[in-house]
Scaffold this motif. Structure first.
Motif, PDB file in Angstrom:
ATOM      1  N   ASP A  30      13.337 -42.134  44.134  1.00 43.85           N
ATOM      2  CA  ASP A  30      13.949 -41.110  44.982  1.00 43.85           C
ATOM      3  C   ASP A  30      13.103 -39.831  44.978  1.00 43.85           C
ATOM      4  O   ASP A  30      12.852 -39.255  43.913  1.00 43.85           O
ATOM      5  N   ASP A  31      12.682 -39.386  46.162  1.00 47.09           N
ATOM      6  CA  ASP A  31      11.897 -38.143  46.316  1.00 47.09           C
ATOM      7  C   ASP A  31      10.551 -38.192  45.596  1.00 47.09           C
ATOM      8  O   ASP A  31      10.024 -37.158  45.189  1.00 47.09           O
ATOM      9  N   LEU A  32       9.992 -39.361  45.443  1.00 44.72           N
ATOM     10  CA  LEU A  32       8.691 -39.499  44.787  1.00 44.72           C
ATOM     11  C   LEU A  32       7.590 -39.166  45.779  1.00 44.72           C
ATOM     12  O   LEU A  32       7.534 -39.730  46.869  1.00 44.72           O
ATOM     13  N   GLY A  33       6.678 -38.272  45.389  1.00 38.82           N
ATOM     14  CA  GLY A  33       5.600 -37.871  46.274  1.00 38.82           C
ATOM     15  C   GLY A  33       4.439 -38.854  46.295  1.00 38.82           C
ATOM     16  O   GLY A  33       4.248 -39.644  45.367  1.00 38.82           O
ATOM     17  N   TRP A  34       3.662 -38.774  47.355  1.00 40.76           N
ATOM     18  CA  TRP A  34       2.459 -39.608  47.495  1.00 40.76           C
ATOM     19  C   TRP A  34       1.526 -39.427  46.298  1.00 40.76           C
ATOM     20  O   TRP A  34       0.888 -40.368  45.839  1.00 40.76           O
ATOM     21  N   ASN A  35       1.475 -38.219  45.762  1.00 39.67           N
ATOM     22  CA  ASN A  35       0.547 -37.863  44.687  1.00 39.67           C
ATOM     23  C   ASN A  35       1.187 -37.943  43.303  1.00 39.67           C
ATOM     24  O   ASN A  35       0.642 -37.427  42.333  1.00 39.67           O
TER      25      ASN A  35
END
Length: 483
Positions: A30-35
């Protein structure tokens, strides 16, 4: 019901199915960024996630929606949010609505193929009626919560408790949610009859705000001086450890080699809560790539790959028919937006998909971007793109980081009406160069495509808060039965 499902599977195995259906583990961060994963950023400590990613196929163009409710409905139903009334923000706890009940969900299709179906984690597809909830939408079991943004230890959101074991409200025991979910997943795996295919849908609470993590994981990032980013990074590593414990349970039951594992974020990271999408532009809530291009991979049964990248265009709506195909079935629904990409993924042949809609939101203000479409290598954004238009490096040094915003509180429809941004994502994947003035012909063609999609759009189902939802009416729990 379990006996019937087992008999159905045995019947299928004996008379219908030509190949063994794989177990399917569908993991959502959940809400994990590309980076925010090691396979994109070596500063992140995610050994279990990375090992899985490198053992399979990293998906370089797997798209989701700008926020979580629309993404979750996309892969559960195979329909774009603007065709489901879910294009505007997310379902709030007090809203008397849920994802459309006239659509067949992924676990319901898998049950037709003999699967045992289990869900652990975050639902966020509505709960005002029992008919909206997981065990009424195809899951044999549910262990988790209905809403979003709750406390990781107390499971409280907006003064109401939100935790269920199937339909039963469950008091928190103070344990961190990633650990609680891993423990239940191990129990399900250990109790499962491995001769029957299993679908385990595991949408983690991690790493959505509030930013909370046991200190030992935060301490693994002592070099990060920014308090939020240090804690957030620890949350990612705690989730990674939970995933490692779950895959270890599959190995102990000799189920791992027969399991297809899909991992995806539900939207981009949120810089205001320390998530990071750099070098992609934008954030959660925007229709820029940083809000919609997911950190994702697929590995395991049926994926004969090792440390490979697939650049084919995929969208969240594709996972419903694709996973059904991987299970040995098919979806015969010409009205569905999702495309069966199973063979394309397996053979690394070009994607069937040449276009998709990032979002169409005509409510004012359009909190998750007004309109955007992808066609081939071109992307057109019309009107307001969402709150976060910039490029945000990880806040590893600065105590405070300035986050450029286009606040919807100051949204002016006249300012954005008729504005276009056009990007060539092959040449400019990070959206630095607006080509709209150079290519008015392409803008016109893609604008016409948006208008054509709008013919299928249904109004956003975003009602006012209903006081009947108040948890005080249900012993302090957010509980169905008031719509």
């Amino acid at each position: 019901m379990k006996t019937f499902t087992t008999l159905l599977y045995l019947f299928c195995s004996a008379l219908v199915c030509s190949a063994k259906s794989p177990h399917i583990l569908f993991i959502v961060a959940d809400d994990l960024g590309w980076n925010d994963v090691g396979f994109h950023n070596p500063d992140m400590i995610t050994p279990n996630i990375d090992k899985l990613a490198y053992s399979g196929l990293i998906l370089n163009q797997a798209y989701v929606q700008p926020v979580c409710t629309p993404s979750r409905n996309s892969w559960m139903s195979g329909y774009f949010p603007f065709r489901s009334g879910l294009q505007h923000l997310v379902i709030l706890p007090q809203q008397a609505t849920c994802a459309p009940l006239n659509r067949t969900y992924l676990p319901q299709e898998l049950k037709k193929l003999g699967y045992a179906t289990h869900m652990i984690g975050k639902w966020h597809l509505g709960f005002c009626s029992w008919d909206c909830t997981p065990t009424y939408r195809g899951f044999d079991s549910f262990f988790g919560y209905y809403n979003g943004a709750e406390d990781y230890y107390s499971h409280v959101i907006q003064k109401g408790k939100d935790f269920r074991d199937d339909k039963k409200p469950t008091e928190a025991d103070g344990e961190y949610s990633a650990h609680v979910y891993a423990k239940r997943a191990r129990q399900i795996i250990n109790d499962h009859n491995a001769t029957q295919p299993m679908f385990l849908y595991l949408p983690f609470q991690s790493v959505h705000e509030p930013i909370q993590v046991p200190k030992k994981y935060e301490d693994m990032y002592s070099q990060i001086k920014n308090d939020g980013r240090r804690k957030y990074s620890g949350m990612v590593t705690a989730m990674d450890e939970a995933i490692g414990n779950i895959t270890q349970a599959l190995k102990e039951r000799d189920m791992f080699d027969d399991t297809l594992i899909l991992f995806t974020a539900d939207n981009g990271g949120w810089p205001t809560y320390s998530g990071n999408n750099y070098p992609l532009r934008g954030s959660k809530t925007t229709v820029f790539e940083g809000g919609t291009r997911a950190a994702s991979f697929i590995t395991g049964a049926g994926i004969n790959a090792k440390n490979e990248t697939y650049n084919g265009m995929l969208h969240a709506v594709d996972w419903m028919p694709t996973l059904v195909a991987a299970a040995g079935g098919s979806i015969s629904n010409a009205d569905m937006d999702g495309m069966d990409q199973w063979t394309n993924i397996q053979t690394r042949t070009p994607s069937k998909r040449t276009e998709f809609v990032y979002n169409l939101d005509d409510m004012n203000p359009p909190l998750t971007g007004h309109a955007a479409i992808r066609y081939g290598n071109y992307k057109l954004i019309q009107g307001y793109p969402g709150m976060y238009p910039g490029w945000y490096k990880p806040a590893t040094v600065e105590v405070n980081q300035e986050i450029e915003e286009l606040p919807y509180e100051r949204y002016d429809e006249k300012t954005w009406a008729g504005q276009n941004m056009l990007f060539d994502l092959d040449a400019d994947p990070n959206e630095h160069n607006d080509l709209s003035r150079e290519h008015p012909d392409i803008v016109k063609k893609m604008s016409d495509m948006i208008q054509e999609y709008k013919r299928k759009m249904v109004p956003a189902n975003y009602p006012a808060n209903d006081p009947k939802s108040d948890p005080s009416n249900y012993d302090g729990f957010w509980t169905p039965g008031w719509c």
